[in-house]
Scaffold this motif. Sequence first.
Motif, mmCIF file in Angstrom:
data_model
loop_
_atom_site.group_PDB
_atom_site.id
_atom_site.type_symbol
_atom_site.label_atom_id
_atom_site.label_comp_id
_atom_site.label_asym_id
_atom_site.label_seq_id
_atom_site.Cartn_x
_atom_site.Cartn_y
_atom_site.Cartn_z
ATOM 1 N N GLY B 173 0.797 -1.229 0.000
ATOM 2 C CA GLY B 173 0.000 0.000 0.000
ATOM 3 C C GLY B 173 0.823 1.270 0.000
ATOM 4 O O GLY B 173 0.322 2.336 -0.359
ATOM 5 N N ASN B 174 2.083 1.169 0.389
ATOM 6 C CA ASN B 174 2.907 2.377 0.454
ATOM 7 C C ASN B 174 3.062 3.029 -0.923
ATOM 8 O O ASN B 174 2.988 4.252 -1.058
ATOM 9 C CB ASN B 174 4.309 2.049 0.991
ATOM 10 N N ALA B 175 3.321 2.203 -1.943
ATOM 11 C CA ALA B 175 3.590 2.770 -3.267
ATOM 12 C C ALA B 175 2.364 3.517 -3.802
ATOM 13 O O ALA B 175 2.492 4.575 -4.426
ATOM 14 C CB ALA B 175 4.012 1.668 -4.240
ATOM 15 N N LYS B 176 1.176 2.971 -3.553
ATOM 16 C CA LYS B 176 -0.037 3.665 -3.996
ATOM 17 C C LYS B 176 -0.212 4.974 -3.238
ATOM 18 O O LYS B 176 -0.548 6.007 -3.836
ATOM 19 C CB LYS B 176 -1.261 2.789 -3.785
ATOM 20 N N ARG B 177 0.019 4.946 -1.926
ATOM 21 C CA ARG B 177 -0.102 6.200 -1.168
ATOM 22 C C ARG B 177 0.911 7.221 -1.674
ATOM 23 O O ARG B 177 0.597 8.410 -1.802
ATOM 24 C CB ARG B 177 0.096 5.938 0.328
ATOM 25 N N GLY B 178 2.111 6.759 -1.971
ATOM 26 C CA GLY B 178 3.122 7.670 -2.506
ATOM 27 C C GLY B 178 2.675 8.309 -3.808
ATOM 28 O O GLY B 178 2.832 9.519 -4.016
ATOM 29 N N ALA B 203 9.856 14.993 1.501
ATOM 30 C CA ALA B 203 10.229 15.350 2.873
ATOM 31 C C ALA B 203 9.146 14.962 3.871
ATOM 32 O O ALA B 203 9.445 14.497 4.976
ATOM 33 C CB ALA B 203 10.517 16.852 2.948
ATOM 34 N N SER B 204 7.884 15.138 3.486
ATOM 35 C CA SER B 204 6.802 14.900 4.451
ATOM 36 C C SER B 204 6.377 13.438 4.502
ATOM 37 O O SER B 204 5.856 12.986 5.526
ATOM 38 C CB SER B 204 5.599 15.793 4.119
ATOM 39 N N HIS B 205 6.540 12.686 3.422
ATOM 40 C CA HIS B 205 6.115 11.275 3.368
ATOM 41 C C HIS B 205 7.203 10.417 2.751
ATOM 42 O O HIS B 205 6.995 9.785 1.697
ATOM 43 C CB HIS B 205 4.818 11.138 2.553
ATOM 44 N N PRO B 206 8.371 10.383 3.388
ATOM 45 C CA PRO B 206 9.516 9.714 2.732
ATOM 46 C C PRO B 206 9.294 8.228 2.474
ATOM 47 O O PRO B 206 9.731 7.714 1.440
ATOM 48 C CB PRO B 206 10.665 9.946 3.716
ATOM 49 N N VAL B 207 8.601 7.541 3.361
ATOM 50 C CA VAL B 207 8.420 6.093 3.169
ATOM 51 C C VAL B 207 7.517 5.825 1.967
ATOM 52 O O VAL B 207 7.850 5.009 1.093
ATOM 53 C CB VAL B 207 7.855 5.440 4.445
ATOM 54 N N ASP B 208 6.386 6.507 1.909
ATOM 55 C CA ASP B 208 5.439 6.257 0.821
ATOM 56 C C ASP B 208 5.985 6.743 -0.525
ATOM 57 O O ASP B 208 5.840 6.057 -1.543
ATOM 58 C CB ASP B 208 4.095 6.934 1.108
ATOM 59 N N VAL B 209 6.597 7.904 -0.548
ATOM 60 C CA VAL B 209 7.125 8.422 -1.812
ATOM 61 C C VAL B 209 8.282 7.545 -2.293
ATOM 62 O O VAL B 209 8.376 7.212 -3.487
ATOM 63 C CB VAL B 209 7.536 9.905 -1.675
ATOM 64 N N ALA B 210 9.144 7.120 -1.391
ATOM 65 C CA ALA B 210 10.238 6.225 -1.785
ATOM 66 C C ALA B 210 9.693 4.899 -2.305
ATOM 67 O O ALA B 210 10.222 4.340 -3.270
ATOM 68 C CB ALA B 210 11.189 5.987 -0.617
#
Lengths: 327, 327
Positions: B173-178, B203-210
């Motif tokens: 789910g992280n990639a979709k949120r990113g 900067a604000s959502h490093p895990v999801d954006v990465a």
Amino acid sequence: MNATDATIGEIGEGATLARIFPILPSSRRTTLGPGDDCAIVTVPDGRVPVTTDLMIEGPDFRIGLSTGYDIGWKACATNLADIAAMGATPTALVVGLAAPAATTVRFVEDIARGFHDAATALAPGCGVVGGDLSNAPLVMLAVTALGEFDGVEPVTRSGASIGNVVAVAGPLGNAKRGLDILFDRAISPDGSIDPVAVAEAWASHPVDVAAQLRPEPPIAAGRAAALAGATAMLDVSDGLVLDARRIATASGVAIDFDLSAVGDIDALTGGEDHAMLACFPLNAKLPAEFRVVGRVAPGDGVMVDGVPFDSRGGWDPFADYSATSSQ
Amino acid sequence: MNATDATIGEIGEGATLARIFPILPSSRRTTLGPGDDCAIVTVPDGRVPVTTDLMIEGPDFRIGLSTGYDIGWKACATNLADIAAMGATPTALVVGLAAPAATTVRFVEDIARGFHDAATALAPGCGVVGGDLSNAPLVMLAVTALGEFDGVEPVTRSGASIGNVVAVAGPLGNAKRGLDILFDRAISPDGSIDPVAVAEAWASHPVDVAAQLRPEPPIAAGRAAALAGATAMLDVSDGLVLDARRIATASGVAIDFDLSAVGDIDALTGGEDHAMLACFPLNAKLPAEFRVVGRVAPGDGVMVDGVPFDSRGGWDPFADYSATSSQ
């Protein structure tokens, strides 16, 4: 909507793949074919030659000059030639295809038929084992080929030695003449293509036009050359002189062509014939497909009848591509 | 002209390749690397998994959201994941890159650095052994990956059996949120990209954006799963439900997820995480990377807490691609 007129955007990725898979050639060297994360190809001697090529609408083909069938055939044939030029036998292909959503399913099926017929004609037993289908504003194919050496040693570009004979299997210059004919007769200054003129070019110059649009590289000659002791080999994709210079540079020698044996300037500098260019020891018995066109000499670079041939004589996709000229 | 600002059209194919080769990761499984007709990859047990993927500007990435480095990283990582999902270890990649002549050499070098760093981080010993460079009006990568089984049996999609546990390695789910964050904040209705907003999203959502732009699939978990007796496996590229349905269909079973273990709807339907989804015998000792998220049941298709989950929950490059929306 007639099934023949459906577009890949209308029926989607899965249904398009379901239409293509039954058409594609199958490989005798797979334990797992399309449909999983990977295909699995068997490699009896543990060494797999691998090569990849892009074919892009514009620099590499034009729809209207080439049918889908021609595009599939050529993409298959040119990758088979790279495997053959190592002395190997092609076993498997994976194919990435990107095309606009408005592309007809029929066009994509024609590409698959081109792969089928080229593999069957040129390298029986080699099949398409996997692929990817995606959306792009123009048609692009990305083909990767695998092979097997089956008891021969790989023939690289770096093994030529002074005194070797230089020989070629397959015609030279035909593909360039075919391209010139198509550009002269079938492409307007604005880049538009006249389908009647394409058909007339095929009818009046079938050998040259076929060499350009539907090449038949001598795939089996690659393995035959390796068995005969070839010291260096490649397929002539960018022009005889440019490709020979690659062997000369890699081997630290010069290659001296006999112009009367090569033929003419188109044979020296025209690309896309995918003939096999190989060097053999002086006493080697050459396979029947090969004819001697020169020798390996001391020095560097390429000579013709003993005179250095310094013009580039080849193709660069950035320097040389124009939408309206074959030059 | 500063060397950094040069374009690939200005310096040409050969010089661009000469700039890229030293950056690319090298493979411990080659006997011949880039520069000949083919590379030669060694395959100790005679079985080579092979997979290919296209990554196309537009449907697969947007320049401005992704840097060249991100594009190279993701293209490498996603192909490694397909090898891992067979239980194999990635050994070699070939890369076709097409780009406009006006693309800077720097951008292409950044792609090469992304390949280097992703291979080094995720699958040490896997390298780029060959490729092709061509001219296109947009940036396209075609990556083919090879691997080796090294003593494990291939894990396909078809081996799941009733009573197996279903487990996942890696986040979901992280990639979709990113992607949602990037589209919400950094892309205007006209499709233009705001670089400041991209930086703020990182900067604000490093895990999801990465997870979206620079994914880190658990490559070693694939082999660990095979060693632990996994009966079926794939990497979650198109969404957990859609990919699980592929295992269910191929195996002739149903897969029943426990929503509390999976997480939420993004984890069920979001794609591009490249987590490993595997089925194991009930008594198997799961590798440390895996967590149980469901079980294999009689029937067909995918269930969540025992209720059939029939919405598609996945990605089709033709049906789903829009220039201005992540949906």
